[in-house]
Write a protein that holds these residues in place. Structure first.
Motif, PDB file in Angstrom:
ATOM      1  N   HIS A   1      33.741  43.676  21.148  1.00  0.00           N
ATOM      2  CA  HIS A   1      33.131  44.482  20.087  1.00  0.00           C
ATOM      3  C   HIS A   1      32.087  43.712  19.289  1.00  0.00           C
ATOM      4  N   GLU A   2      31.851  42.443  19.629  1.00  0.00           N
ATOM      5  CA  GLU A   2      30.780  41.697  18.975  1.00  0.00           C
ATOM      6  C   GLU A   2      29.455  42.191  19.551  1.00  0.00           C
ATOM      7  N   PRO A   3      28.632  42.890  18.747  1.00  0.00           N
ATOM      8  CA  PRO A   3      27.478  43.600  19.307  1.00  0.00           C
ATOM      9  C   PRO A   3      26.411  42.723  19.936  1.00  0.00           C
ATOM     10  N   THR A   4      26.348  41.436  19.603  1.00  0.00           N
ATOM     11  CA  THR A   4      25.335  40.573  20.217  1.00  0.00           C
ATOM     12  C   THR A   4      25.914  39.703  21.332  1.00  0.00           C
ATOM     13  N   ILE A   5      27.201  39.932  21.681  1.00  0.00           N
ATOM     14  CA  ILE A   5      27.832  39.135  22.743  1.00  0.00           C
ATOM     15  C   ILE A   5      28.452  40.044  23.807  1.00  0.00           C
ATOM     16  N   GLY A   6      29.454  40.836  23.432  1.00  0.00           N
ATOM     17  CA  GLY A   6      29.993  41.841  24.345  1.00  0.00           C
ATOM     18  C   GLY A   6      31.020  41.344  25.347  1.00  0.00           C
ATOM     19  N   GLY A   7      31.704  40.250  25.060  1.00  0.00           N
ATOM     20  CA  GLY A   7      32.736  39.753  25.958  1.00  0.00           C
ATOM     21  C   GLY A   7      32.958  38.266  25.771  1.00  0.00           C
ATOM     22  N   SER A   8      33.663  37.655  26.720  1.00  0.00           N
ATOM     23  CA  SER A   8      34.069  36.259  26.566  1.00  0.00           C
ATOM     24  C   SER A   8      33.337  35.307  27.501  1.00  0.00           C
ATOM     25  N   TYR A   9      33.441  35.504  28.802  1.00  0.00           N
ATOM     26  CA  TYR A   9      32.735  34.630  29.739  1.00  0.00           C
ATOM     27  C   TYR A   9      32.554  35.376  31.055  1.00  0.00           C
ATOM     28  N   SER A  10      31.579  34.918  31.825  1.00  0.00           N
ATOM     29  CA  SER A  10      31.145  35.685  32.989  1.00  0.00           C
ATOM     30  C   SER A  10      32.035  35.466  34.209  1.00  0.00           C
ATOM     31  N   HIS A  11      32.101  36.509  35.024  1.00  0.00           N
ATOM     32  CA  HIS A  11      32.667  36.433  36.371  1.00  0.00           C
ATOM     33  C   HIS A  11      31.731  37.223  37.270  1.00  0.00           C
ATOM     34  N   ALA A  12      31.670  36.845  38.542  1.00  0.00           N
ATOM     35  CA  ALA A  12      30.839  37.592  39.481  1.00  0.00           C
ATOM     36  C   ALA A  12      31.638  38.762  40.041  1.00  0.00           C
ATOM     37  N   LEU A  13      31.001  39.915  40.099  1.00  0.00           N
ATOM     38  CA  LEU A  13      31.608  41.060  40.769  1.00  0.00           C
ATOM     39  C   LEU A  13      31.674  40.785  42.273  1.00  0.00           C
ATOM     40  N   PRO A  14      32.578  41.466  42.981  1.00  0.00           N
ATOM     41  CA  PRO A  14      32.637  41.269  44.432  1.00  0.00           C
ATOM     42  C   PRO A  14      31.265  41.450  45.092  1.00  0.00           C
ATOM     43  N   GLY A  15      30.909  40.475  45.918  1.00  0.00           N
ATOM     44  CA  GLY A  15      29.631  40.513  46.605  1.00  0.00           C
ATOM     45  C   GLY A  15      28.447  40.039  45.791  1.00  0.00           C
ATOM     46  N   ARG A  16      28.686  39.563  44.560  1.00  0.00           N
ATOM     47  CA  ARG A  16      27.575  39.193  43.699  1.00  0.00           C
ATOM     48  C   ARG A  16      27.590  37.722  43.281  1.00  0.00           C
ATOM     49  N   ALA A  17      28.298  36.872  43.982  1.00  0.00           N
ATOM     50  CA  ALA A  17      28.347  35.456  43.610  1.00  0.00           C
ATOM     51  C   ALA A  17      26.966  34.813  43.644  1.00  0.00           C
ATOM     52  N   ASP A  18      26.081  35.314  44.531  1.00  0.00           N
ATOM     53  CA  ASP A  18      24.735  34.742  44.616  1.00  0.00           C
ATOM     54  C   ASP A  18      23.881  35.058  43.394  1.00  0.00           C
ATOM     55  N   ALA A  19      24.355  35.933  42.531  1.00  0.00           N
ATOM     56  CA  ALA A  19      23.588  36.285  41.330  1.00  0.00           C
ATOM     57  C   ALA A  19      23.419  35.096  40.392  1.00  0.00           C
ATOM     58  N   ARG A  20      24.328  34.148  40.442  1.00  0.00           N
ATOM     59  CA  ARG A  20      24.196  32.981  39.554  1.00  0.00           C
ATOM     60  C   ARG A  20      22.948  32.185  39.913  1.00  0.00           C
ATOM     61  N   LYS A  21      22.710  31.994  41.197  1.00  0.00           N
ATOM     62  CA  LYS A  21      21.529  31.253  41.620  1.00  0.00           C
ATOM     63  C   LYS A  21      20.248  31.975  41.224  1.00  0.00           C
ATOM     64  N   LEU A  22      20.256  33.303  41.386  1.00  0.00           N
ATOM     65  CA  LEU A  22      19.064  34.071  41.029  1.00  0.00           C
ATOM     66  C   LEU A  22      18.803  33.998  39.533  1.00  0.00           C
TER      67      LEU A  22
END
Length: 420
Positions: A352-373
């Motif tokens: 509910h923190e409007p400038t953050i929106g969560g705690s820490y990132s995880h990749a959705l299935p099939g999206r691990a390569d998104a970190r490199k991009l």
């Protein structure tokens, strides 16, 4: 508009850094040390982002990151030691159930053995879907327990977790997790002293031309280069407009959403009734449970962790819901008399923190390569940073820190080429 460091918004700087969490502070320090004029621009009225220490009754409590993970190679652990900060190197108690309360020792052994088998299965025969949940039947006896662990560690359950992403972190991590008794968030914020900072200033657009122009709630900022170190949730929501568009990077951010891990701190009326540095897991038979760290660092509090969909549901229910849940679970484990002596003193609501929106990132299935991009620079004068950009230390403050240093190196090289 003038910020706390005396900077006037109409001034031109070499580099503007959007986001004053660990990544932004690291980038700003690195560039300032090379003689670059910089400005940290932060939407919150405070520094640190998800690294946040609050002092309650004189006791520093970490509402965000609290552990120096993989401490033997963690650059923030080395920096803290070099600066004379006290470090607590004791092992975490969270694998041990205090007095086997609520969960017989045999069931605990079976549960952790099931988790080890699950990890081995992910490595031996990862599901083609890259979905961690597909490696374990929904009807498996230990699925709720493992989903609960995932919610604490990854901020999400197995159905939304990339196997490749999870293994990249797990293979690189060690068991050495230390603490800063003075507060991890407080330490990171202390590293930003004397940097030019504009707090409470939201960036709404970034336009690249001969210079880069940032439109903000405090007026425009003109800069030669920019580093964007804001949470992926904010990028995916389009809170900052880019010209030219950076759709590939924003799509990458959408594949790296922030999971949720909230904390509730409860004061204990009779601290001596429970041993310091002990732990209780609420239940094994459901994912919707709490991980209760009792008297961390000997303090008279319980630090309860809630994760994933369960934490989100409690946030949506209202500010008092998470504390009520934690106290009820502790009543079941430690008795009604003990529970009556528990008083809520602080609860996070990161989603509910409007400038953050969560705690820490995880990749959705099939999206691990998104970190490199995401960490691939947009141009010589614009790039992204943050924990989500780390190849293996995502979800950590030191992963964010190192990504900020890498971004600063990239921008410095670009500025030198521009001058040449």
């Amino acid at each position: 508009m003038e910020d706390q460091g005396g900077f006037i918004m109409s001034d031109r700087v070499d580099v503007a850094i959007v986001g004053a969490g660990a990544a932004g502070i690291a980038a700003a320090r690195s560039l300032a040390s090379r003689g670059r004029s910089i400005l940290l621009v932060e939407a919150l009225p405070r520094l640190g982002g998800r690294a946040h220490t609050d002092r309650i009754a004189g006791v520093p409590l970490d509402l965000g990151c609290g552990w120096l993970h993989s401490a033997e190679r963690n650059p923030l652990a080395a920096l803290a030691e070099a600066r004379g900060e006290p470090l607590d190197r004791r092992r975490s108690a969270w694998h041990k159930q205090l007095r086997d309360l609520g969960i017989p020792a045999g069931e605990q052994r079976d549960a952790w053995a099931a988790y080890e088998r699950f990890g081995e299965a992910l490595r031996r025969e990862p599901p083609p879907s890259d979905r961690a949940g597909d490696a374990l039947a929904a009807t498996d006896r230990w699925r709720p327990f493992i989903d609960g662990l995932s919610s604490f560690m990854n901020g999400t359950e197995l159905e939304r977790l990339s196997v490749a992403d999870f293994l990249a972190y797990d293979d690189a991590a060690s068991e050495n997790n230390w603490r800063l008794p003075g507060g991890y968030g407080a330490f990171i914020v202390s590293l930003a002293r004397e940097l030019p900072i504009a707090l409470g200033t939201r960036v709404t657009s970034i336009a690249q031309g001969r210079d880069i122009t940032l439109e903000t709630s405090g007026g425009p900022i003109t800069t030669r280069a920019a580093i964007v170190a804001v949470p992926t949730t904010m990028l995916a929501r389009g809170t900052i407009r880019f010209a030219p568009a950076v759709d590939d990077h924003l799509h990458a951010a959408a594949g790296l959403p922030l999971g949720l891990a909230d904390k509730i701190f409860l004061s204990i009326a009779d601290p001596d009734s429970v041993p310091p540095e002990s732990h209780l897991l609420g239940r094994l038979d459901r994912a919707a449970t709490g991980s209760h760290y009792i008297r961390p660092l000997g303090r008279p509090v319980i630090e309860t962790f809630l994760g994933g969909a369960h934490a989100q549901a409690l946030e949506d229910e209202g500010e008092a819901a998470a504390a009520a849940f934690a106290i009820e679970e502790l009543r079941h484990l430690l008795g009604a008399d003990f529970a009556r002596g528990l008083t809520p003193i602080m609860a996070t609501r990161w989603a509910h923190e409007p400038t953050i929106g969560g705690s820490y990132s995880h990749a959705l299935p099939g999206r691990a390569d998104a970190r490199k991009l995401l960490r691939t620079p947009v141009s010589e004068r614009l790039c992204f940073a943050g924990e989500a950009c780390s190849p293996v230390d995502f979800s950590t403050a030191h992963g964010a820190w190192e990504s900020g240093l890498a971004a600063a190196d990239w921008i410095e090289r670009g500025l030198r080429r521009e001058k040449a």
